[in-house]
Design an enzyme around this catalytic site. Structure first.
Site, PDB file in Angstrom:
ATOM      1  CG  ASP A  98       3.469  -6.406  -0.578  1.00 34.98           C
ATOM      2  OD1 ASP A  98       2.726  -6.508   0.422  1.00 34.98           O
ATOM      3  OD2 ASP A  98       3.206  -6.922  -1.676  1.00 34.98           O
ATOM      4  CD  GLU A 120       4.652 -13.003  -0.931  1.00 38.68           C
ATOM      5  OE1 GLU A 120       4.014 -14.049  -0.671  1.00 38.68           O
ATOM      6  OE2 GLU A 120       4.154 -11.870  -0.876  1.00 38.68           O
ATOM      7  CD  GLU A 134      -0.129  -2.882  -0.905  1.00 46.40           C
ATOM      8  OE1 GLU A 134      -1.019  -3.082  -0.055  1.00 46.40           O
ATOM      9  OE2 GLU A 134      -0.253  -2.031  -1.822  1.00 46.40           O
ATOM     10  CG  HIS A 210      -8.702  -6.004   0.380  1.00 50.63           C
ATOM     11  ND1 HIS A 210      -8.618  -7.266  -0.142  1.00 50.63           N
ATOM     12  CD2 HIS A 210      -7.445  -5.623   0.686  1.00 50.63           C
ATOM     13  CE1 HIS A 210      -7.349  -7.641  -0.141  1.00 50.63           C
ATOM     14  NE2 HIS A 210      -6.609  -6.662   0.356  1.00 50.63           N
ATOM     15  NE  ARG A 212      -4.186   1.848   1.803  1.00 55.68           N
ATOM     16  CZ  ARG A 212      -4.527   2.728   2.724  1.00 55.68           C
ATOM     17  NH1 ARG A 212      -5.058   3.888   2.354  1.00 55.68           N
ATOM     18  NH2 ARG A 212      -4.346   2.491   4.008  1.00 55.68           N
ATOM     19  CG  HIS A 243     -11.033  -5.017   4.028  1.00 54.07           C
ATOM     20  ND1 HIS A 243     -10.805  -3.809   4.646  1.00 54.07           N
ATOM     21  CD2 HIS A 243      -9.854  -5.692   4.087  1.00 54.07           C
ATOM     22  CE1 HIS A 243      -9.542  -3.746   5.048  1.00 54.07           C
ATOM     23  NE2 HIS A 243      -8.946  -4.879   4.730  1.00 54.07           N
TER      24      HIS A 243
END
Length: 382
Positions: A98, A120, A134, A210, A212, A243
């Site tokens: 994604d 996936e 995603e 991490h 967003r 990260h």
């Protein structure tokens, strides 16, 4: 008999971890030429995975820039793919999951009228802005792909409800295959701080955070909860590979910097992370992949998100959705630390994500698609 060119396109570390064993499986098949095209959406972290799995890219777009945006990643990958596809003329493009690379790779293939296989496939939250970007990436790729390789039955059902075109296969997740290469009982960490941890005498929590959608107040609340867990449990140590995002690093330093028994370390490669999880007590994460990987090692997972596109692990009992609220995170972590029966229940639940044969099933399905075998491969059943 014709040899078919299968090109795997990926650009981030998580994609590389999950595609590497598939690239190698395809290369072992007599009638396939397995090609690898990297976009370089991530650079250093991507290269380390290629080294670990001893893979060499046939094409490398090297698109990564400082302060890159979603638009710049997508357009640079899309433009870079043009000459690659014109030159290589693959019979099938494989993309994974994604990411922006996934969407750009699938769209480039569509523009060249090359069929797409989506590894996936079928994960959904049904909230287009969470995870962002995603959820929309994988939904759009589902419309483009002709072969859909779903890790679980629930993922396949999502695709059937959406009436996607093409064939759907239930394969398990390729990350379980990858762990056959990375996890070893005699492994010695290259990060010295990890070698100094007392995995026998302490309860080590592996933390990643991490995403967003967690930037800002949610991340502050998550880290405050982690600090509280450590302060109230002297037997606990937290290892957090931070990260590289400045937003993440600044927040981590503000909330967790200088806290005793919280180890803020630089990002680690896939071998380091897998072996850390194999030896830790449990995992706290907002990552998608770790929700699949940790249960394969018998490690409970607290997911630091409001929703997950991996509900199978929640249903199986290997994962609990902790959310991003301070009180709930502390409550669930305390239960794992203070209630042995709760810990054992999660640690011994059945992993719904695979048996280590996903790559074989995907390669078999591609052979069936090209008429190289008579029967469609059987679906994975946990």
């Amino acid at each position: 008999m014709k040899t078919f060119k299968i090109m795997s396109v990926f650009g981030t570390r998580p994609e590389a971890i999950k595609m590497a064993p598939l690239v190698k499986e395809l290369a072992s098949r007599e009638h396939f030429e397995s090609l690898c095209c990297l976009t370089g959406q991530h650079r250093q972290m991507l290269d380390s995975v290629m080294d670990i799995f001893r893979l060499k890219a046939d094409y490398d777009l090297n698109i990564m820039q400082k302060q890159q945006t979603l638009s710049s990643i997508t357009t640079r990958a899309l433009l870079g793919m043009e000459s690659v596809l014109d030159e290589a003329k693959p019979d099938l493009i494989l993309v994974h999951g994604d990411t922006s690379t996934t969407f750009a790779g699938a769209l480039a293939a569509f523009y060249h009228k090359i069929p797409v296989g989506h590894v996936e496939a079928g994960l959904r939250t049904y909230d287009r802005y969470s995870p962002f970007p995603e959820e929309m990436n994988r939904t759009l790729v589902g419309d483009i792909a002709e072969l859909h390789f779903s890790p679980t039955c629930a993922n396949a059902e999502n695709l059937r409800r959406e009436a996607v075109r093409g064939e759907i296969f239930i394969t398990g997740n390729t990350v379980i295959d990858a762990m056959k290469t990375t996890v070893r009982p005699d492994y010695r960490f290259t990060t010295q701080a990890l070698n100094e941890l007392d995995f026998e005498g302490k309860k080590i929590i592996a933390l990643t955070c991490h995403r967003r959608e967690n930037y800002g107040q949610p991340m502050h609340d998550i880290f405050r909860a982690v600090r509280q867990i450590v302060l109230t449990h002297p037997e606990v140590e937290v290892v957090y590979p931070v990260h590289l995002s400045p937003a993440v690093r600044d927040c981590a330093r503000e909330e967790l910097g200088g806290v005793e028994r919280v180890h803020l370390i630089d990002p680690v490669d896939v071998e380091e992370m897998h072996n850390l999880m194999a030896r830790c007590n449990f995992v706290m994460t907002d990552s998608g992949g770790l929700q699949e990987e940790a249960p394969a090692m018998g490690k409970p997972v607290l997911v630091l998100r409001r929703e997950t596109e991996r509900p199978e692990a929640v249903a199986a009992g290997t994962v609990k959705l902790a959310g991003v609220e301070y009180e709930n995170i502390v409550r669930l972590a305390n239960a794992l630390l203070e209630q042995p029966e709760e810990y054992e229940k999660m640690a011994h639940a059945v992993n719904p994500y695979g048996d280590g044969s996903a790559c074989r099933r995907i390669a078999d399905a591609i052979e069936w698609h090209f008429g190289l075998r008579n029967e469609k491969p059987a679906d994975f059943k946990p």
